[in-house]
Design a protein around this motif. Structure first.
Motif, short mmCIF file in Angstrom:
data_model
loop_
_atom_site.label_atom_id
_atom_site.label_comp_id
_atom_site.label_asym_id
_atom_site.label_seq_id
_atom_site.Cartn_x
_atom_site.Cartn_y
_atom_site.Cartn_z
N GLU A 112 40.06 -45.83 20.02
CA GLU A 112 40.93 -46.58 20.91
C GLU A 112 41.58 -45.63 21.91
OE1 GLU A 112 43.69 -48.50 18.26
OE2 GLU A 112 45.20 -46.94 18.59
N VAL A 114 44.68 -44.83 24.53
CA VAL A 114 46.10 -45.08 24.76
C VAL A 114 46.52 -44.34 26.02
CG1 VAL A 114 48.44 -44.80 23.87
CG2 VAL A 114 46.58 -45.39 22.31
N GLU A 116 49.42 -42.77 28.40
CA GLU A 116 50.75 -42.22 28.19
C GLU A 116 51.64 -42.54 29.39
OE1 GLU A 116 51.30 -41.03 25.32
OE2 GLU A 116 49.23 -40.82 24.63
N GLY A 120 51.60 -46.41 30.71
CA GLY A 120 51.11 -46.67 29.37
C GLY A 120 52.08 -47.50 28.55
N ALA A 121 53.38 -47.20 28.69
CA ALA A 121 54.40 -47.96 27.95
C ALA A 121 54.41 -49.41 28.40
CB ALA A 121 55.76 -47.32 28.16
N ARG A 124 51.27 -51.11 26.97
CA ARG A 124 51.39 -51.40 25.54
C ARG A 124 52.30 -52.61 25.31
NH1 ARG A 124 51.35 -45.81 25.33
NH2 ARG A 124 53.62 -45.68 25.31
N LYS A 125 53.38 -52.71 26.10
CA LYS A 125 54.28 -53.86 25.98
C LYS A 125 53.56 -55.14 26.36
CE LYS A 125 58.74 -55.62 27.58
NZ LYS A 125 59.93 -55.36 28.44
N GLY A 129 51.35 -54.02 21.86
CA GLY A 129 51.06 -52.86 21.04
C GLY A 129 49.58 -52.59 20.85
N LYS A 130 48.71 -53.48 21.32
CA LYS A 130 47.27 -53.27 21.16
C LYS A 130 46.78 -52.22 22.16
CE LYS A 130 46.10 -57.55 21.79
NZ LYS A 130 45.27 -58.77 21.90
N ALA A 131 45.67 -51.57 21.83
CA ALA A 131 45.08 -50.57 22.73
C ALA A 131 44.42 -51.26 23.91
CB ALA A 131 44.05 -49.73 21.97
N PRO A 132 44.49 -50.66 25.11
CA PRO A 132 43.87 -51.27 26.28
C PRO A 132 42.34 -51.20 26.26
CG PRO A 132 44.81 -49.15 26.86
CD PRO A 132 45.24 -49.44 25.46
#
Length: 470
Positions: A112, A114, A116, A120-121, A124-125, A129-132
């Protein structure tokens, strides 16, 4: 020995041998990944900033962080260094020979991605919380394999450095990649249902993306230059300016877009043939489709092309160089001049095979070819010597009604429009009388050629300064 005893003995043997087999598979997959990230070191803009690998008997974990420079536009219009784009790929690696007891292979990776930082935040929101992006990759014993990637739908607001935000909506992506050992060749197929981008001035929407590729490395020791084919189609795309924005009433729509690239390799050289087209090209309320733009570049020296590509990526990732180009746009070409001139020394040929579109007045079409033959190294810095070896030709066919419409388009009233149209009509008649163009029915046609320093139009020597006196 009884049958149950034989079965029990076989199971015990497997139980004793299997850990050794998985350990060997673990070594093999780590070597495959080590080779992959060694190739990454030659990438001109994407850098591996950190990599950790923890190997066990039956499985391993890997975490790799990447970093890419991201210049941003400031409020005063200058280009400055922004926060680098940082992303991390985390993988759980199950060793073969039967990874996860699902298939026969050297390993199976569940990975996965992620992002940063602030972006990235926010992503994720948006994704809860799932991976893109997630991928399952099965690596065969020879180092080749298959990867299935998926990306969920999301909505995201990305600050642009000027106090505004670019809003991105994405409906998700699916892609399948089959690759050979060391990614020396690969095939890919994928789809994405939709993408939208919105800022204070413009809304762009795209739907029905389908893409595929079949490529191989031109050189075994060059990880980033591939020859082969790529294709993409888009069901629809539209862009519309907002009333409160700065782009007026700009609006266009495209339907059934296609993009085909064929890049065959020939020894150390590469040809590129690109076919781009759309069945519908609607600007405001006028449809100019079908429209096509096809071009070819032949005899490109592969290694020099990569030198040019690396230099271009180096510039695009260097905020200091981009800031200099903001003040002096010509500064962009200075660091590219060396590899560009070397590329010219290999006698490349460029041709516009077709530019065409359909208007209410008829079809307009253009084709052209440009080449530099026999350029010597000491001539590369002499524009006059290059001009003497330049060969170019072009053919143009345009509806007369379209020319008249363009001529009167900026008129403020009907009387001014009629005057502009009459002036253009006189100019067309003069050029036709001088032999520089032909009118066949409703079409205005002409051709041009440049060779040995001489420009001809319709086969006649052409001197723009003397044109009015002929």
């Amino acid at each position: 020995m009884s049958r149950p005893t034989k079965i029990a003995t076989a199971l015990v043997a497997i139980a004793l041998i299997y850990p050794a087999a998985t350990w060997f598979s673990g070594q093999r997959i780590q070597a495959v990944l080590d080779e992959h990230y060694a190739d990454m070191k030659s990438h001109p803009s994407l850098k591996v900033s950190e990599r950790t690998y923890e190997r066990g008997v039956f499985s391993s974990t890997e975490k790799v962080s990447f970093e890419m420079a991201m210049p941003v536009a400031a409020e005063d219009g200058t280009v400055q260094a922004g926060e680098p784009l940082r992303m991390t790929i985390s993988s759980r690696i199950q060793h073969g020979p039967v990874p996860g007891f699902e298939t026969l292979a050297a390993a199976m990776l569940d990975s996965e991605v992620v992002l940063e930082g602030e972006v990235g935040a926010a992503l994720r929101k948006s994704l809860g919380g799932k991976a893109p992006l997630v991928a399952r990759t099965v690596v065969k014993f020879d180092g080749g394999g298959h990867s299935a990637m998926t990306s969920p739908a999301f909505e995201l607001a990305v600050p642009d450095g000027t106090g505004q935000a670019l809003r991105i909506g994405f409906s998700g992506l699916k892609a399948d990649i089959d690759f050979s050992a060391g990614m020396r060749s690969y095939t890919m197929k994928g789809t994405a249902d939709g993408l939208s981008m919105e800022d204070p001035d413009m809304l762009i929407e795209l739907s029905g993306l389908v893409f595929d590729a079949d490529q191989h490395r031109l050189f075994d020791d060059e990880a980033w230059l591939y020859a082969g084919k790529q294709r993409a189609t888009v069901a629809s795309m539209k862009a519309e300016a907002k009333e409160e924005g700065e782009l007026g009433d700009t609006r266009f729509e495209l339907e059934l877009l296609s993009y085909d690239i064929d890049m065959p390799g020939k020894g150390e050289y590469l040809d590129i043939k690109a076919l781009m087209g759309t069945e519908v090209l609607r600007v405001a309320d006028v449809d100019y489709g079908p429209a096509h733009y096809d071009f070819s570049i032949r005899h490109l020296h592969g290694r020099t092309l990569m030198d040019l590509y690396r230099k271009l990526l180096e510039i695009s990732g260097d905020p200091a160089q981009l800031a200099q180009q903001t003040e002096d746009p010509a500064a962009l070409f200075a660091p590219l001049a060396g590899p560009a001139m070397t590329l010219l020394a290999h006698d490349p040929e460029f041709s516009i095979d077709r530019i065409s579109f359909t208007s209410p007045h008829g079809t307009a079409a253009l084709s052209a070819e440009v080449s530099l033959k026999g350029v010597q190294p000491d001539e590369l810095s002499n524009p006059l010597m290059l001009l003497a070896k330049l060969r170019a030709s072009a053919d143009l066919s345009v509806p007369q009604g379209l020319l008249l419409a363009f001529a009167s388009n900026e008129a403020e009233d009907p009387e001014e429009a009629d005057f502009a149209a009459a002036q253009l009509q006189q100019q067309l008649e003069l050029l036709e009388a001088q032999g520089y163009l032909q009118r066949q029915g409703d079409q205005v046609k002409t051709s041009a050629a440049f060779s040995q320093g001489q420009l001809t139009v319709n086969g006649r020597p052409f001197n723009p300064l003397a044109m009015g006196g002929r």
